[in-house]
Design a protein around this motif. Structure first.
Motif, PDB file in Angstrom:
ATOM      1  N   TYR A 193     -20.106  44.703  18.908  1.00  0.00           N
ATOM      2  CA  TYR A 193     -20.995  43.583  17.228  1.00  0.00           C
ATOM      3  C   TYR A 193     -21.204  43.179  18.185  1.00  0.00           C
ATOM      4  O   TYR A 193     -21.106  42.307  18.723  1.00  0.00           O
ATOM      5  CB  TYR A 193     -19.124  43.207  16.815  1.00  0.00           C
ATOM      6  CG  TYR A 193     -20.252  42.368  15.896  1.00  0.00           C
ATOM      7  CD1 TYR A 193     -20.508  43.357  14.368  1.00  0.00           C
ATOM      8  CD2 TYR A 193     -19.786  41.054  16.434  1.00  0.00           C
ATOM      9  CE1 TYR A 193     -21.001  41.781  13.081  1.00  0.00           C
ATOM     10  CE2 TYR A 193     -20.424  40.141  15.370  1.00  0.00           C
ATOM     11  CZ  TYR A 193     -21.003  40.522  13.884  1.00  0.00           C
ATOM     12  OH  TYR A 193     -21.772  39.922  12.345  1.00  0.00           O
ATOM     13  N   HIS A 194     -22.776  42.840  17.561  1.00  0.00           N
ATOM     14  CA  HIS A 194     -23.107  41.477  18.171  1.00  0.00           C
ATOM     15  C   HIS A 194     -24.389  40.612  17.217  1.00  0.00           C
ATOM     16  O   HIS A 194     -25.279  40.768  18.069  1.00  0.00           O
ATOM     17  CB  HIS A 194     -24.471  41.944  19.025  1.00  0.00           C
ATOM     18  CG  HIS A 194     -23.594  42.968  20.178  1.00  0.00           C
ATOM     19  ND1 HIS A 194     -23.551  42.213  21.280  1.00  0.00           N
ATOM     20  CD2 HIS A 194     -24.235  44.428  20.638  1.00  0.00           C
ATOM     21  CE1 HIS A 194     -22.856  43.380  22.535  1.00  0.00           C
ATOM     22  NE2 HIS A 194     -23.232  44.684  22.214  1.00  0.00           N
ATOM     23  N   GLY A 195     -23.987  41.458  16.397  1.00  0.00           N
ATOM     24  CA  GLY A 195     -24.271  40.116  14.888  1.00  0.00           C
ATOM     25  C   GLY A 195     -24.889  40.806  13.098  1.00  0.00           C
ATOM     26  O   GLY A 195     -24.971  42.824  14.184  1.00  0.00           O
ATOM     27  N   TRP A 227     -13.972  32.025  15.434  1.00  0.00           N
ATOM     28  CA  TRP A 227     -13.987  31.538  17.029  1.00  0.00           C
ATOM     29  C   TRP A 227     -14.410  30.586  17.501  1.00  0.00           C
ATOM     30  O   TRP A 227     -15.221  30.441  18.489  1.00  0.00           O
ATOM     31  CB  TRP A 227     -14.255  33.315  17.807  1.00  0.00           C
ATOM     32  CG  TRP A 227     -13.574  34.481  16.849  1.00  0.00           C
ATOM     33  CD1 TRP A 227     -12.541  34.097  16.331  1.00  0.00           C
ATOM     34  CD2 TRP A 227     -13.859  35.528  17.662  1.00  0.00           C
ATOM     35  NE1 TRP A 227     -12.395  35.654  15.719  1.00  0.00           N
ATOM     36  CE2 TRP A 227     -13.121  36.497  16.231  1.00  0.00           C
ATOM     37  CE3 TRP A 227     -15.062  36.187  17.771  1.00  0.00           C
ATOM     38  CZ2 TRP A 227     -13.557  37.434  15.578  1.00  0.00           C
ATOM     39  CZ3 TRP A 227     -15.310  37.523  17.470  1.00  0.00           C
ATOM     40  CH2 TRP A 227     -14.956  38.143  15.793  1.00  0.00           C
ATOM     41  N   ILE A 242     -28.768  37.263  20.686  1.00  0.00           N
ATOM     42  CA  ILE A 242     -28.820  38.265  20.860  1.00  0.00           C
ATOM     43  C   ILE A 242     -29.982  39.009  21.047  1.00  0.00           C
ATOM     44  O   ILE A 242     -30.612  39.609  21.621  1.00  0.00           O
ATOM     45  CB  ILE A 242     -27.684  39.153  20.043  1.00  0.00           C
ATOM     46  CG1 ILE A 242     -26.380  39.168  20.405  1.00  0.00           C
ATOM     47  CG2 ILE A 242     -27.760  40.770  20.237  1.00  0.00           C
ATOM     48  CD1 ILE A 242     -25.795  39.280  21.614  1.00  0.00           C
ATOM     49  N   VAL A 269     -20.718  35.233  23.478  1.00  0.00           N
ATOM     50  CA  VAL A 269     -21.004  34.282  21.428  1.00  0.00           C
ATOM     51  C   VAL A 269     -19.679  34.008  22.001  1.00  0.00           C
ATOM     52  O   VAL A 269     -19.113  33.133  21.637  1.00  0.00           O
ATOM     53  CB  VAL A 269     -21.808  35.249  21.152  1.00  0.00           C
ATOM     54  CG1 VAL A 269     -21.020  34.484  19.918  1.00  0.00           C
ATOM     55  CG2 VAL A 269     -23.178  35.457  21.731  1.00  0.00           C
ATOM     56  N   MET A 270     -18.961  34.910  22.004  1.00  0.00           N
ATOM     57  CA  MET A 270     -17.544  35.078  21.522  1.00  0.00           C
ATOM     58  C   MET A 270     -16.174  34.536  22.571  1.00  0.00           C
ATOM     59  O   MET A 270     -15.866  33.472  22.856  1.00  0.00           O
ATOM     60  CB  MET A 270     -16.399  35.965  21.306  1.00  0.00           C
ATOM     61  CG  MET A 270     -14.858  35.774  20.872  1.00  0.00           C
ATOM     62  SD  MET A 270     -13.991  37.805  20.085  1.00  0.00           S
ATOM     63  CE  MET A 270     -13.419  38.047  22.434  1.00  0.00           C
TER      64      MET A 270
HETATM   65  C1  LIG Z   1     -19.233  38.999  20.547  1.00  0.00           C
HETATM   66  C2  LIG Z   1     -20.869  38.462  20.027  1.00  0.00           C
HETATM   67  N1  LIG Z   1     -21.423  38.486  19.808  1.00  0.00           N
HETATM   68  C3  LIG Z   1     -22.467  37.734  18.413  1.00  0.00           C
HETATM   69  C4  LIG Z   1     -21.708  37.890  17.649  1.00  0.00           C
HETATM   70  C5  LIG Z   1     -22.601  36.792  16.161  1.00  0.00           C
HETATM   71  O1  LIG Z   1     -22.842  35.750  16.445  1.00  0.00           O
HETATM   72  P1  LIG Z   1     -23.090  34.878  14.605  1.00  0.00           P
HETATM   73  O2  LIG Z   1     -22.035  35.080  13.553  1.00  0.00           O
HETATM   74  O3  LIG Z   1     -23.067  33.653  14.954  1.00  0.00           O
HETATM   75  O4  LIG Z   1     -24.360  35.647  14.297  1.00  0.00           O
HETATM   76  C6  LIG Z   1     -20.632  37.247  17.273  1.00  0.00           C
HETATM   77  C7  LIG Z   1     -19.956  37.030  16.156  1.00  0.00           C
HETATM   78  O5  LIG Z   1     -18.304  37.398  15.952  1.00  0.00           O
HETATM   79  C8  LIG Z   1     -20.213  38.082  18.238  1.00  0.00           C
HETATM   80  O6  LIG Z   1     -18.251  37.626  18.795  1.00  0.00           O
END
Ligand SMILES: Cc1ncc(COP(=O)(O)O)c(C=O)c1O
Length: 438
Positions: free
Chosen positions: A147-149, A55, A118, A255-256
């Motif tokens: 999902y936030h990481g 993504w 986050i 993020v997405m």
């Molecule tokens: C909505 C959302 N927040 C945070 C993240 C975490 O991002 P990263 O993988 O760059 O740490 C993702 C990863 O897919 C995500 O989709």
């Protein structure tokens, strides 16, 4: 030994791949080049990057404007620490982000990826209340399926079931609400009633204990890793209203969804709301370099000012605001002005409108949903959620046909780069129908 085999053998010796059970996973794909929507493998095969490399890649791989910006910046100023120093790309990017972000977001804190953006948001929200004399406001509310990481704070806010289960005892507790989308009961809950379900629960939580709650954190409009679960804008608007009424900060994790993914520059625009804190990453550099930003309202910034050093946000990373990544991000934003990006996004969504409803005719399919460049097909599965292997075999057949897909449990989705042509996406859905009918 050919290049393909050589890479795989050397990889197997030392590389630990993310989200991978190495004992049973197929060999990784040795990718040696990428251009536009296409990846090229060491053995010469070409694959359509139907998920934009997790993504990140929005305009297409190796866009010449971003490549030129990176190369120029690397030769001019590669890196300098951002504590006590500044530089043109970080200043320009901050101005540009503030000018396109939902209104009221005035200050930008940089980090390296979605998870760290986050962490910054959670820590800022927590300390904001401590700095304003209300340290008891220290808890968070999040969504089911979130999902936030994968860092510890981000995992705490995320739904533990999917990725954080093994670490449950390490994570801080959060209150969780369902946004009202009911996957096991599609049809029994009218779409128009769905936002109300989650909002009623949120109201209950806020009425009982908003005095202890620092912030509500959510992925606005689409929960990605949770299975591309799409919300109604009324839900997001309702959350904003409840946060306002109960003095709770709203953290939007874009993020997405940021930078055009859902058909608007930011998903919050669908509901015409502004969060108090906005997290962006992934497509911020057009999918070329790791960078993330956490944007906040002036009132948060003000709460950290004073003569006392301890009031400040004592947080940062070695590469915070890296000049090369910031230059790539400015180039990414310039492409929105110089090319018909939103027309391309509309063309992708038009393919979904045409093709996805037809997939409901197949026995294996339980639901289809789409928004902007995100199109999801949910397969009937006894196992719910990420641990379902339902879509995995379909994804491996897609690979044989030249498409890189990665299922989320029973959900097979496409989220291609905006450079993907309608014919290319139609061809992918022709294959989808062929595979479903086998
Ligand atoms: C909505 C959302 N927040 C945070 C993240 C975490 O991002 P990263 O993988 O760059 O740490 C993702 C990863 O897919 C995500 O989709």
């Amino acid at each position: 030994m050919n290049r393909h085999r050589d890479l795989l053998q050397r990889d197997a010796k030392h590389v630990w791949h993310p989200f991978t059970q190495a004992s049973i996973a197929p060999e990784p794909l040795p990718v040696v080049r990428a251009k536009g929507s296409w990846l090229e493998l060491a053995d010469g095969r070409r694959l359509l990057d139907a998920i934009s490399s997790w993504w990140t890649c929005n305009h297409g791989h190796s866009h010449p404007d971003i490549v030129a910006a990176i190369s120029h910046q690397a030769a001019t100023l590669d890196h300098v620490l951002l504590a006590g120093c500044t530089h043109p790309p970080v200043v320009e990017l901050s101005e540009r982000l503030v000018s396109i972000a939902p209104k009221g977001l005035e200050k930008v804190f940089y980090s390296d990826d979605g998870s760290t953006a986050i962490e910054v948001a959670l820590k800022l929200a927590f300390k904001y209340w401590a700095n304003t004399g209300r340290p008891e406001k220290k808890h968070f509310v999040a969504l089911a399926h979130a999902y936030h990481g994968d860092t510890v704070g981000a995992m705490s806010a995320g739904d533990h079931g999917a990725f954080g289960g093994s670490y449950a005892s390490l994570l801080f507790p959060v209150e969780r609400i369902h946004h009202g989308y009911n996957n096991s009961c599609t049809g029994c809950v009218e779409a128009s009633q769905r936002p109300g379900l989650g909002l009623a629960k949120l109201r209950e939580i806020f009425e009982a204990r908003s005095g202890e709650i620092a912030a509500m954190i959510m992925e606005p409009m689409v929960q990605g890793a949770g299975g591309m679960l799409i919300q109604e804008p009324e839900f997001l608007r309702g959350v904003r209203e409840l946060c306002d009424a109960h003095d709770v900060l709203l953290i939007a994790d874009e993020v997405m969804t940021g930078f055009g993914r859902t058909g608007k520059m930011f998903a919050c625009e669908h509901a015409e709301i502004s969060p108090d804190i906005l997290c962006v990453s992934k497509a911020i550099t057009g999918g070329t370099l790791p960078l993330s930003a956490t944007l906040v309202r002036e009132k948060l910034w003000n709460a950290f000012l004073g003569q006392d050093k301890a009031r400040a946000f004592l947080h940062g990373h070695s590469y915070t605001g890296n000049p090369i990544a910031c230059a790539a991000a400015v180039a990414n934003l310039n492409i929105f002005a110089s090319e018909p990006v939103f027309k391309r996004i509309e063309a992708i969504e038009a393919v979904y409108e045409e093709r996805l409803p037809a997939l409901l005719e197949y026995d294996a399919v339980s639901e289809v949903r789409w928004l902007g460049t995100i199109g999801a097909v949910e397969l009937k599965s006894d196992v719910k959620g990420y641990m379902s292997n339902k879509a995995a075999s379909l994804a491996s057949k897609f690979l044989e046909h030249g498409y890189l897909m990665r299922p989320l449990g029973p959900v097979l989705y496409t989220m291609p780069p905006y450079s993907t042509k309608s014919e290319e996406l139609h061809a992918l859905y022709d294959v989808f129908e062929k595979l479903l009918s086998q």
